[in-house]
Design an enzyme around this catalytic site. Structure first.
Site, PDB file in Angstrom:
ATOM      1  N   HIS A 142      40.061  38.285  35.565  1.00 56.33           N
ATOM      2  CA  HIS A 142      38.930  37.471  35.107  1.00 56.33           C
ATOM      3  C   HIS A 142      38.961  37.321  33.585  1.00 56.33           C
ATOM      4  CE1 HIS A 142      37.783  39.753  38.763  1.00 56.33           C
ATOM      5  NE2 HIS A 142      37.357  38.562  39.174  1.00 56.33           N
ATOM      6  N   GLU A 148      37.366  49.811  35.857  1.00 53.34           N
ATOM      7  CA  GLU A 148      37.009  49.157  37.124  1.00 53.34           C
ATOM      8  C   GLU A 148      37.649  49.794  38.357  1.00 53.34           C
ATOM      9  OE1 GLU A 148      35.061  46.145  37.840  1.00 53.34           O
ATOM     10  OE2 GLU A 148      34.291  46.020  35.789  1.00 53.34           O
ATOM     11  N   ASP A 194      36.085  37.585  31.712  1.00 50.80           N
ATOM     12  CA  ASP A 194      35.017  38.438  31.166  1.00 50.80           C
ATOM     13  C   ASP A 194      34.421  37.830  29.898  1.00 50.80           C
ATOM     14  OD1 ASP A 194      35.590  39.994  33.321  1.00 50.80           O
ATOM     15  OD2 ASP A 194      36.377  41.699  32.201  1.00 50.80           O
ATOM     16  N   ASP A 240      41.794  45.149  38.487  1.00 54.33           N
ATOM     17  CA  ASP A 240      41.900  43.931  39.304  1.00 54.33           C
ATOM     18  C   ASP A 240      42.932  42.939  38.785  1.00 54.33           C
ATOM     19  OD1 ASP A 240      40.599  42.204  37.411  1.00 54.33           O
ATOM     20  OD2 ASP A 240      38.640  42.669  38.254  1.00 54.33           O
ATOM     21  N   ASP A 258      43.474  41.349  33.017  1.00 55.38           N
ATOM     22  CA  ASP A 258      42.346  41.189  33.933  1.00 55.38           C
ATOM     23  C   ASP A 258      42.547  39.944  34.797  1.00 55.38           C
ATOM     24  OD1 ASP A 258      39.595  40.955  34.939  1.00 55.38           O
ATOM     25  OD2 ASP A 258      38.971  42.093  33.168  1.00 55.38           O
ATOM     26  N   ASP A 304      42.064  46.201  33.279  1.00 52.70           N
ATOM     27  CA  ASP A 304      41.185  46.140  34.456  1.00 52.70           C
ATOM     28  C   ASP A 304      42.076  46.228  35.694  1.00 52.70           C
ATOM     29  OD1 ASP A 304      39.622  45.111  36.643  1.00 52.70           O
ATOM     30  OD2 ASP A 304      38.331  44.033  35.240  1.00 52.70           O
ATOM     31  N   HIS A 334      29.630  43.212  33.557  1.00 59.36           N
ATOM     32  CA  HIS A 334      31.091  43.422  33.427  1.00 59.36           C
ATOM     33  C   HIS A 334      31.855  42.106  33.287  1.00 59.36           C
ATOM     34  CE1 HIS A 334      32.456  43.238  37.960  1.00 59.36           C
ATOM     35  NE2 HIS A 334      31.611  42.281  37.662  1.00 59.36           N
ATOM     36  N   HIS A 358      33.734  47.304  33.453  1.00 58.32           N
ATOM     37  CA  HIS A 358      34.316  46.756  32.226  1.00 58.32           C
ATOM     38  C   HIS A 358      33.306  46.488  31.107  1.00 58.32           C
ATOM     39  CE1 HIS A 358      38.383  44.595  31.266  1.00 58.32           C
ATOM     40  NE2 HIS A 358      38.049  45.445  30.332  1.00 58.32           N
TER      41      HIS A 358
END
Ligand code: DIR
Ligand code: MN
Ligand code: MN
Ligand code: MN
Length: 306
Positions: free
Chosen positions: A121, A268, A123, A225, A119, A223, A136, A92
């Site tokens: 997360h 990712e 980030d 994830d 995402d 992303d 990332h 990412h």
């Protein structure tokens, strides 16, 4: 639209997402978009430096920044040709480059830019807050001009995004200092709890209305994830409790109907961790929904009925 592969894992905690662009191609990304009636050019991959296992922190950072500079140029050129760029990651950290190219295009066109960051997360770490040091986990903070990046990070990406025009969707793993930054800067974090309580469709309606209110260029950074690892296992930093298959699809379908997408990252995807291409196939299906695949035909609606 233009496909551009950025086959690097220099910013990630685990290797393997460098194989993401090829996995998405093998899963039929281009053919799927063509079958939906789109004109799709595959521009191939940017060149990566090495691919050694034991790169130093400095060498990894240099690779991330070199690829970001190339991605920014390629993305800007694609938009200037009137194309819609789709960037295939790669980890990412590449979004610092892709979004800075998009931001330059928006500045030239005097158009607002909204970033939808899908995402697990945030980030939004900086070199000072990051518990891992992995780049990332930092691209949004750099794009939003957090001051704690050193001179090495100088470039167009710094400050090219207004944190008030960023929405994070699907978050469920935010580091402590990162959470503080997100709150202070006014980033809208649509976390999994809000999705549980209010539903993905209602929240997407709000996001789309915000984008349409200023007729902004929408950049989606997806992303893998964000999606629940039970159905999309090809993620280097999986977190339980992610978007369901249908939550992810309704988001894409509503974005398609709103006709506001201007550029896209798909990042990712870790082929080394995926199970028999399942995550690659989910990402291709999500992209299909984003670009017009429908269960039953519907008319596109600029204004959504609430
Ligand atoms: C963590 C994980 N917040 C970090 N970030 C990830 O390293 O900064 N981002 N995995 O995708
Ligand atoms: Mn990410
Ligand atoms: Mn993530
Ligand atoms: Mn496995």
């Amino acid at each position: 639209m233009d496909l551009l592969g950025i086959p690097s894992d220099a910013g990630a905690s685990r290797r393997g997402c460098s194989m993401g662009p090829e996995a998405l191609r093998v899963a039929g990304l281009r053919e799927t978009l063509v079958s939906l009636g789109h004109d799709v050019a595959d521009l191939g991959d940017l060149r990566k430096e090495s691919g050694l296992n034991q790169l130093s922190v400095a060498a990894r950072q240099a690779e991330v920044l070199a690829l970001a500079a190339q991605s920014s140029e390629k993305g800007l050129a694609s938009l200037q040709r009137g194309r819609l760029p789709i960037f295939l990651g790669g980890d990412h950290s590449l979004s610092m480059g892709t979004i800075s190219g998009v931001a330059r295009h928006c500045a030239a066109a005097k158009r607002a830019l909204h970033v939808l960051w899908i995402d697990a997360h945030g980030d939004f770490n900086t070199p000072a807050t990051s518990p891992s040091g992995n780049l990332h986990g930092m691209p949004l903070a750099l794009l939003c001009n957090e001051p704690e990046f050193g001179e090495a990070f100088r470039g167009d990406w710094r400050g090219s995004v207004d944190p008030q025009n960023v929405t994070i969707l699907g978050a469920r793993s935010i580091d402590r200092a990162e959470r503080q930054l997100l709150e202070t800067r006014g980033v809208d974090v649509v976390d999994m709890r809000r999705i549980d309580e209010l539903g993905a469709a209602a929240l997407m309606r709000e996001i789309i209305e915000k984008v349409q209110a200023t007729d902004a260029h929408l950049h989606v950074s997806l992303d893998v994830d964000a999606i629940d690892p039970a159905i999309a296992p090809g993620a280097g930093t999986p977190v339980a409790g992610g978007l369901t298959y249908r939550e992810a699809h309704i988001a894409m379908e509503m974005l398609h109907d709103a006709q506001c997408l201007g550029s896209l990252d798909i990042v990712e995807l870790n082929l080394f961790l995926d199970h028999a291409g399942r995550s690659a196939e989910i990402l291709v299906d999500l992209t299909a929904s984003l670009f017009g695949r429908q269960i039953m035909p519907r008319q596109p609606t600029r204004r959504l009925i609430v």
